[in-house]
Design a protein around this motif. Structure first.
Motif, PDB file in Angstrom:
ATOM      1  N   MET A 132       0.910  -1.184   0.278  1.00 13.54           N
ATOM      2  CA  MET A 132      -0.238   0.336   0.105  1.00 13.54           C
ATOM      3  C   MET A 132       1.031   0.647  -0.166  1.00 13.54           C
ATOM      4  SD  MET A 132      -3.208  -0.411   0.177  1.00 13.54           S
ATOM      5  CE  MET A 132      -2.918  -1.340  -1.772  1.00 13.54           C
ATOM      6  N   THR A 133       1.654   1.036   0.987  1.00 12.72           N
ATOM      7  CA  THR A 133       3.105   2.429   0.162  1.00 12.72           C
ATOM      8  C   THR A 133       3.649   2.612  -1.006  1.00 12.72           C
ATOM      9  OG1 THR A 133       4.132   1.864   2.759  1.00 12.72           O
ATOM     10  CG2 THR A 133       5.020   3.234   1.712  1.00 12.72           C
ATOM     11  N   ARG A 158       3.858   5.184  -6.305  1.00  7.22           N
ATOM     12  CA  ARG A 158       2.933   5.021  -7.617  1.00  7.22           C
ATOM     13  C   ARG A 158       1.571   6.137  -8.018  1.00  7.22           C
ATOM     14  NH1 ARG A 158       3.150   0.173  -7.486  1.00  7.22           N
ATOM     15  NH2 ARG A 158       5.555  -0.357  -8.254  1.00  7.22           N
ATOM     16  N   VAL A 159       0.567   6.023  -7.139  1.00  5.77           N
ATOM     17  CA  VAL A 159      -0.568   6.521  -7.832  1.00  5.77           C
ATOM     18  C   VAL A 159      -0.578   6.075  -8.941  1.00  5.77           C
ATOM     19  CG1 VAL A 159      -2.123   8.429  -8.270  1.00  5.77           C
ATOM     20  CG2 VAL A 159       0.124   7.900  -6.298  1.00  5.77           C
ATOM     21  N   ASP A 160      -0.903   4.170  -9.268  1.00  2.00           N
ATOM     22  CA  ASP A 160      -1.233   4.139 -11.064  1.00  2.00           C
ATOM     23  C   ASP A 160      -1.763   3.288 -10.679  1.00  2.00           C
ATOM     24  OD1 ASP A 160      -1.379   4.047 -13.671  1.00  2.00           O
ATOM     25  OD2 ASP A 160       1.303   3.624 -13.958  1.00  2.00           O
ATOM     26  N   GLY A 179       7.100   6.435 -10.460  1.00  2.00           N
ATOM     27  CA  GLY A 179       6.486   7.347  -8.848  1.00  2.00           C
ATOM     28  C   GLY A 179       5.491   7.823  -9.713  1.00  2.00           C
ATOM     29  N   VAL A 180       4.550   8.773  -8.694  1.00  3.12           N
ATOM     30  CA  VAL A 180       3.622   9.907  -9.351  1.00  3.12           C
ATOM     31  C   VAL A 180       4.796  11.683  -8.954  1.00  3.12           C
ATOM     32  CG1 VAL A 180       3.174  10.368  -6.769  1.00  3.12           C
ATOM     33  CG2 VAL A 180       1.872  11.066  -8.472  1.00  3.12           C
ATOM     34  N   ARG A 182       6.825  11.707 -12.023  1.00  2.88           N
ATOM     35  CA  ARG A 182       6.211  11.588 -13.649  1.00  2.88           C
ATOM     36  C   ARG A 182       5.474  13.344 -13.641  1.00  2.88           C
ATOM     37  NH1 ARG A 182       2.960   6.904 -11.887  1.00  2.88           N
ATOM     38  NH2 ARG A 182       1.425   8.144 -11.622  1.00  2.88           N
ATOM     39  N   LEU A 183       5.033  13.762 -12.281  1.00  5.74           N
ATOM     40  CA  LEU A 183       4.582  15.378 -12.467  1.00  5.74           C
ATOM     41  C   LEU A 183       6.373  16.465 -12.582  1.00  5.74           C
ATOM     42  CD1 LEU A 183       3.151  17.685 -12.088  1.00  5.74           C
ATOM     43  CD2 LEU A 183       4.720  17.151  -8.689  1.00  5.74           C
ATOM     44  N   LEU A 184       7.115  16.128 -12.075  1.00  2.18           N
ATOM     45  CA  LEU A 184       8.427  16.169 -12.562  1.00  2.18           C
ATOM     46  C   LEU A 184       8.628  16.602 -13.666  1.00  2.18           C
ATOM     47  CD1 LEU A 184      10.897  15.488  -9.765  1.00  2.18           C
ATOM     48  CD2 LEU A 184       9.890  17.836  -9.837  1.00  2.18           C
TER      49      LEU A 184
END
Length: 307
Positions: A270-271, A276-278, A287-288, A291-293
């Motif tokens: 879960m961590t 990841r948020v995917d 990692g989220v 991807r944001l960067l």
């Protein structure tokens, strides 16, 4: 790549990029735990397989599935010679040998033979000779300090600070529907589902939730112990992202194991999913934040990252 000849030659060492400060600390903790407890399973995964921290007294190996059987010689010089052969292929420098002798002598006199033997193994695992294959020689010179670039002269600097809390939280009692004088059906559904663990109205701090556009639910609640959440939200400097989770589709207690892509009852997975948020594994990166960067950098915006 460090400054100097390596940087000028544009040489890159991938293994050095992998051995970040966090990974070095986790590796060292894993080795120390192995020396303290053997190969044991328990809480406190250091993040370095197969070493797990065993909750217990240092030296207790009663529940270990594997232990170090090597016992250093009582004679410190013989012990160091043996370990230098085993762990550094005989490349131990005289300077580091003396450090080991001094540490072993101190711990043997103050704490006893068992502790001094463990400390000797721990120190060997931190030696540069243990972590490299070349012969090391101290130059006696101070390390050249890399010159830091001058800060940019800008007035619109902005920073995003991401804090991940490694723990568990009952999020449905952090941000909650509010009764709204009895007109919020969302609250009724929430209270029915939560039953006796629902947050009482008296424990809620109200915030304006009209932006959610839910009929009859203009007010929402925040747990009374989280006053700073309400303050940041009321100042317009914070927001809540609700209903964010790892389910790829609705499931029940009867089919969740076969119908979900993640282990819903495993803290470490879960961590990883929170990082990841995917849920559908559609992102190009792991990692989220990464991807944001990537997305921000494509706009030409200058940015820097530190962790």
């Amino acid at each position: 790549t460090p400054s100097g000849a390596f940087n000028v030659a544009e040489l890159v060492a991938p293994e050095a990029q992998l051995m970040s400060m966090g990974n070095i600390v986790r590796f060292t903790n894993g080795i120390f735990d192995f020396i303290h407890h053997g190969l044991a399973y328990g809480h406190g995964n250091r993040g370095f397989a197969p070493f797990y921290k065993k909750v217990g007294v240092v030296g207790d190996k009663s529940s270990s599935v594997g232990v170090l059987t090597y016992e250093p010689s009582a004679d410190i010089n013989t012990a160091i010679d043996d370990l230098a052969t085993l762990l550094t292929a005989g490349r131990l420098s005289e300077e580091n040998r003396q450090v080991l002798i001094n540490a072993h002598t101190y711990f043997d006199a103050v704490h006893g033979a068992d502790d001094s033997s463990r400390v000797l193994l721990e120190l060997f695992s931190t030696l540069p000779e243990f972590h490299s294959t070349n012969t090391l020689k101290k130059s006696g010179s101070s390390r050249v300090v890399t010159t830091q670039p001058a800060p940019a002269d800008i007035n619109d600097y902005k920073a995003i600070v991401y804090v991940h809390l490694f723990g568990g939280v009952d999020s449905f009692n952090v941000l909650t529907p509010h009764p709204n004088s009895g007109g919020c059906s969302l609250y009724d559904d929430w209270a029915e589902a939560r039953d006796e663990i629902a947050l009482p109205d008296s424990d809620m701090l109200t915030i304006d939730g009209s932006s959610a556009g839910i009929s009859g639910c203009d007010l929402f609640g925040v747990h009374k112990e989280l006053e700073f959440f309400k303050a940041i939200y009321d100042e317009g400097k914070g927001l809540f992202l609700a209903n964010v989770g790892h389910l790829a589709k609705p499931v029940s207690k009867d089919n969740w194991m076969t119908e979900t892509n993640t282990d819903l009852f495993s803290h470490n997975t879960m961590t990883a999913e929170a990082h990841r948020v995917d849920a559908f594994k559609e992102g190009a990166g792991q990692g989220v934040l990464g991807r944001l960067l990537d997305e921000v950098s494509r706009t030409g915006t200058g940015l820097a990252v530190s962790s």
